[in-house]
Write an enzyme that holds these catalytic residues in place. Structure first.
Site, short mmCIF file in Angstrom:
data_model
loop_
_atom_site.label_atom_id
_atom_site.label_comp_id
_atom_site.label_asym_id
_atom_site.label_seq_id
_atom_site.Cartn_x
_atom_site.Cartn_y
_atom_site.Cartn_z
N HIS A 146 0.85 -1.18 0.00
CA HIS A 146 0.00 0.00 0.00
C HIS A 146 0.89 1.24 0.00
CE1 HIS A 146 -3.06 2.83 0.98
NE2 HIS A 146 -3.93 1.95 1.41
N LYS A 579 -11.67 6.84 -9.74
CA LYS A 579 -10.95 8.06 -10.10
C LYS A 579 -11.33 8.51 -11.52
CE LYS A 579 -6.43 7.93 -10.68
NZ LYS A 579 -6.07 8.51 -12.00
#
Length: 917
Positions: A146, A579
């Protein structure tokens, strides 16, 4: 006192205790003046949060403006630790309530396997159908690195110590003296936490990320998964009348792509892939060696008193243990021999020396299956000689651990961008077939050419040719993958994922590269890994069914799938689609893609396994896993599902073994329920689908108009959020953007969501919804809104969508977001954009409440509402401090304390929100 208030009393007590101990620590370590400052900030922040009090706002701004740089880090640390401790108390309360239900003999909880099995039997699903489900099921949470992971392992270790102490306090009745000693231990743990560095001094390497992920095997996976399997088998035996009694195959297990995911990460190399697998193997073999040694201590039966099987006798006879003291202890002698072989395996595979010396030399096991066969000999001998209870102890858990983890621990996925594969194949073809400019070919020409190459075993790569670094690196990765399979078994690397898949050629290009290293063998129609296309953008999702239909219709590919059991995995990208098109359109595009893919695969007679690329936040497809799986369209689960677990979500789910086991059970239970139990909401009415088409189209236009078409929005984003500082943090091994630009198109989805979360606007989790509902209401009126209310009541997908948005909006704070907007240097730009964001935020809340019939956010989610109430008094001050520190930093402050303070507030806000991206 209401029942709910009474149940929550222990939680309030824990929060008060931990808050008091942290306050005492702050006063003792930093002085009374520091403590008073922190307390004054907390009280002002509560007034600002509850009432948007102008006087409180002014007080906060003045207080922070006057705060010396060297005091800002202290304040940031104090409120960050308050957030961490509140999280610990909350997690412990979940465990406490679960134990209370179990002790009271309450009906099994929704999301538990016991509850789901009971529902299945009540629905007339018998033992054979359940056995068939478990035989073909595949449930895999995949741990991923991450780039905005914010917790140091040292901090997690301190938190885990405090959690254990709270748990002991709950489960044990203590005398006054014991209670005093116990509280001192908690106080000591809090002091250790306060004195432990929260921030990393150096950027994480890939192997640091591997090590972080492996720590969760110690706390949860290695110990809790075998127990979960055994408990499930026992439950099925007791509750399902015609259960055949078979041992469950390892259908539930973790996966990983940390060390194999090189999409945009130049630090993942063939050497790193090798090191990651060795680290995994060392973890597994170390655990197996430890458990095998302890098993030797457990199994002390003497042949003087009990019979043993001939197979066990032979196994003991082959042991290098010739001690006369154990002549009559065949199990111990056999285990000593097995330990010697397992030690040799660890040395051969990983250079790992066993923690305890073997009693003699022995040949290594050729595979984990060979070791499992020896454990089976122990098992069957105990069963045959009236020692079933002994077989059900440590031996049973060890046999299960070997079945689930093998010597490789977890399947390690590979991932790369389709553009890299295309360039690699183009370079190989340019040398092997001069005159072909592959990258200039259209899609149909590429497909024809790639099929030709897949029909021949001839490799493209020529010895002695100096290929580019990129091509050499790609081939090296695949050669290493084949070597890993040869050493650890094919289970070690099973999936190769293609990012940004937008055509059939993307999939065939990977097939060509696999052929180059022998992972695909045309003459045998053999494929040793799953080729997994990843559809990420809105456009790619819309065309995914067309691409897969064409692919599955190609004879050369169909033959290869036959060697994979006619199973094809497809990965769906939640983050980039959000997004690209916004929350509503992303969710709807994913749902529609699943419906169309299910139809295509059924037509071709191929099993579909969906891999859901979900993040922790709702803006990246997050939210409760149980509801998310049940909200899948009919036929989309089919007993097979893989789901990414990312960053701070891994810690929140799996750092605590009790919570970790519960989360693993939820995944398995939801998959079973979605596969075997019909749900009315799986089959929405046509008018529901049409309504979503309309809403999605309007939301998409509103989102694109704001994010991609509003002049200056990119600059507004970079100046009003902490994205610039996130990009500089030591919080991951990969860059925040795929390219060296500030363009939103190039920004990774995770820091995009992370940044909006930090400023408390949470834009990716709701923007576009308000505009869509407003337009719908204007056109359809009362009847249209009544239809949306029906959709919420009757359709799991829509209800889950609204529930997740409810959660995001409750965590947002428009007053705090407005403070961040003032960081934008150009007042005209700020005034052109923030009022539009605020208007859409208000419209989204109004629309949500009208559709659900709630009077306030989280009216139907009292647990999260309580959680927010407990944590936000410690979270909000961090936002106010972050704004002040960003102002100083961007004004040119060079003091290291300012930069450190910003990083600390980022950590604390992420902890308080319990999702960073």
């Amino acid at each position: 006192m209401t029942e709910s208030t009474e149940k929550d009393a222990p939680l309030r007590d824990d929060i008060r205790l931990l808050g008091r101990l942290l306050g005492d620590t702050l006063r003792d370590q930093e002085g009374a003046e520091s403590f008073d400052t922190v307390e004054r900030i907390r009280q002002l922040a509560i007034r600002f949060h509850r009432n948007d009090d102008p006087a409180a706002r002014q007080g906060l701004e003045s207080l922070f403006a006057d705060l010396p740089n060297n005091r800002t880090t202290l304040v940031a640390r104090a409120f960050s630790y308050f957030s961490h401790l509140a999280n610990i108390a909350e997690d412990q309360h979940h465990i406490r309530r679960a134990r209370a239900h179990a002790l009271a003999g309450s009906r099994s909880r929704e999301g538990s396997l016991a509850h789901t099995v009971q529902r299945a039997t009540e629905a007339g699903i018998g033992g054979k159908a359940l056995s068939n489900f478990f035989a073909r099921a595949e449930v895999c949470p995949v741990l991923t690195a991450h780039p905005t992971e914010v917790q140091r392992k040292s901090i997690l270790d301190c938190q885990w110590k405090i959690a254990r102490l709270l748990d002991e306090r709950d489960r044990t009745e203590l005398t006054p003296e014991e209670r005093e000693v116990h509280e001192e231990a908690i106080r000591r743990a809090v002091l250790t936490l306060w004195q432990t560095r929260m921030l990393r001094r150096a950027k994480l390497s890939v192997m640091d990320e591997v090590a972080n992920a492996l720590s969760f095997y110690d706390t949860t996976f290695l110990r809790e998964l075998p127990r979960l399997y055994n408990a499930l088998e026992d439950h099925l035996t007791k509750q399902v009348a015609d259960w055949p009694g078979d041992e469950l195959k390892p259908f539930l297990h973790p996966g990983s792509w940390i060390g194999g995911d090189r999409d945009g990460n130049p630090f993942v190399t063939a050497e790193i892939l090798e090191s990651a697998m060795r680290a995994q193997s060392r973890k597994s073999l170390g655990f197996l060696l430890d458990q095998l040694h302890n098993l030797g201590a457990d199994l002390s039966p003497t042949s003087v008193l009990v019979k043993i099987s001939d197979e066990l006798q032979a196994l003991a006879a082959r042991s290098p243990d010739h001690s006369p003291h154990r002549d009559d202890e065949p199990y111990r002698r056999a285990i000593a021999g097995m330990y010697a072989r397992l030690s040799a395996s660890a040395r051969q595979l990983d250079g790992l020396e066993a923690p305890r010396h073997a009693l003699g030399e022995a040949a290594p096991y050729a595979s984990a299956a060979e070791f499992a066969a020896d454990l089976d000999i122990l098992h069957h001998s105990l069963l045959a000689n009236h020692s079933r209870l002994l077989a059900r102890g440590r031996l049973r858990r060890l046999r299960r651990a070997v079945a689930v983890f093998g010597f490789h621990l977890a399947p390690l996925d590979l991932r790369q961008n389709s553009e890299v594969h295309a360039r690699t194949v183009a370079e190989l073809l340019a040398v092997a077939r001069p005159g072909i400019d592959y990258l200039r070919l259209d899609e149909e020409a590429r497909i024809r050419l790639l099929q030709e190459e897949l029909a021949t075993p001839r490799p493209l790569a020529a010895p002695g040719i100096a290929y580019s670094d990129e091509t050499r690196d790609e081939l090296a990765i695949f050669r290493t993958a084949r070597s890993i399979q040869q050493r650890f078994g094919k289970a070690a690397i099973q999936n190769v994922i293609i990012s940004k898949t937008d055509g059939v050629s993307d999939i065939l290009e990977l097939a060509i590269l696999l052929k180059e290293v022998g992972l695909l063998r045309p003459s045998e129609s053999a494929l040793d890994v799953n080729i997994v296309p990843l559809f990420e953008t809105i456009g790619d999702l819309e065309h995914s069914d067309i691409i897969m239909d064409r692919l599955l219709g190609l004879p050369v590919y169909s033959r290869l799938l036959g060697s994979r059991g006619a199973l094809q995995e497809v990965m769906l990208g939640y983050s980039d689609s959000n997004k690209d098109g916004g929350f509503l359109t992303s969710g709807w595009s994913l749902y529609r893609a699943e419906i169309k893919l299910t139809e295509v695969f059924a037509r071709h007679g191929v099993t579909l396994r969906l891999f859901h690329g979900r993040g922790g936040s709702v803006g990246r497809g997050g939210g409760p896993s149980y509801q998310a799986i049940l909200a899948q369209p009919q036929g989309a689960v089919q007993g097979q599902i893989r789901i990414t677990e990312q960053g701070e979500v891994i810690a929140s789910k799996y750092a605590n073994p009790d919570l970790g086991r519960r989360n693993l059970e939820i995944l398995a239970a939801a998959t079973l329920e979605a596969t075997l139990l019909p749900h009315q909401h799986d089959n929405p009415r046509p008018e529901f689908l049409a309504a979503m088409d309309t809403l999605s189209a309007t939301a998409f236009k509103a989102y694109r108009r704001m994010v991609y078409e509003t002049p200056g929005f990119e600059r507004y984003f970079w100046e009003s959020t902490v994205i610039s500082e996130i990009a500089a943090l030591n919080i991951g091994s990969r860059p925040a953007s795929r390219k060296k630009t500030t363009a939103i198109e190039d920004l990774r989805a995770i820091p995009w969501v992370f940044s909006w979360a930090q400023c408390r606007l949470m834009l990716p989790g709701w923007f576009g919804f308000g505009a869509a509902i407003s337009a719908w209401k204007e056109e359809r009126g009362v009847a249209g809104m009544a239809l949306l209310a029906e959709m919420n009541r009757e359709w799991g997908f829509f209800r889950t969508l609204l529930s997740n948005m409810d959660m995001v909006l409750a965590k947002s704070d428009i007053a705090i977001a407005e403070r961040y907007s003032r960081l934008v240097k150009d007042p005209a730009l700020r005034d052109a954009i923030f009022p539009r964001l605020k208007e859409e935020w208000q419209a989204a809340i109004a629309a949500l409440l009208e559709i659900t019939g709630q009077t306030e956010l989280l009216a139907d989610n009292p647990l999260l509402k309580r959680s927010i109430r407990n944590r936000f008094p410690y979270l909000d001050p961090l936002n106010h401090l972050q704004v002040e520190l960003l102002r100083r930093h961007r004004a040119g402050a060079v003091d290291e304390a300012v930069k450190r303070g910003i990083h600390l507030t980022i950590n604390g806000v992420a902890a308080g929100l319990r999702n960073s991206g």
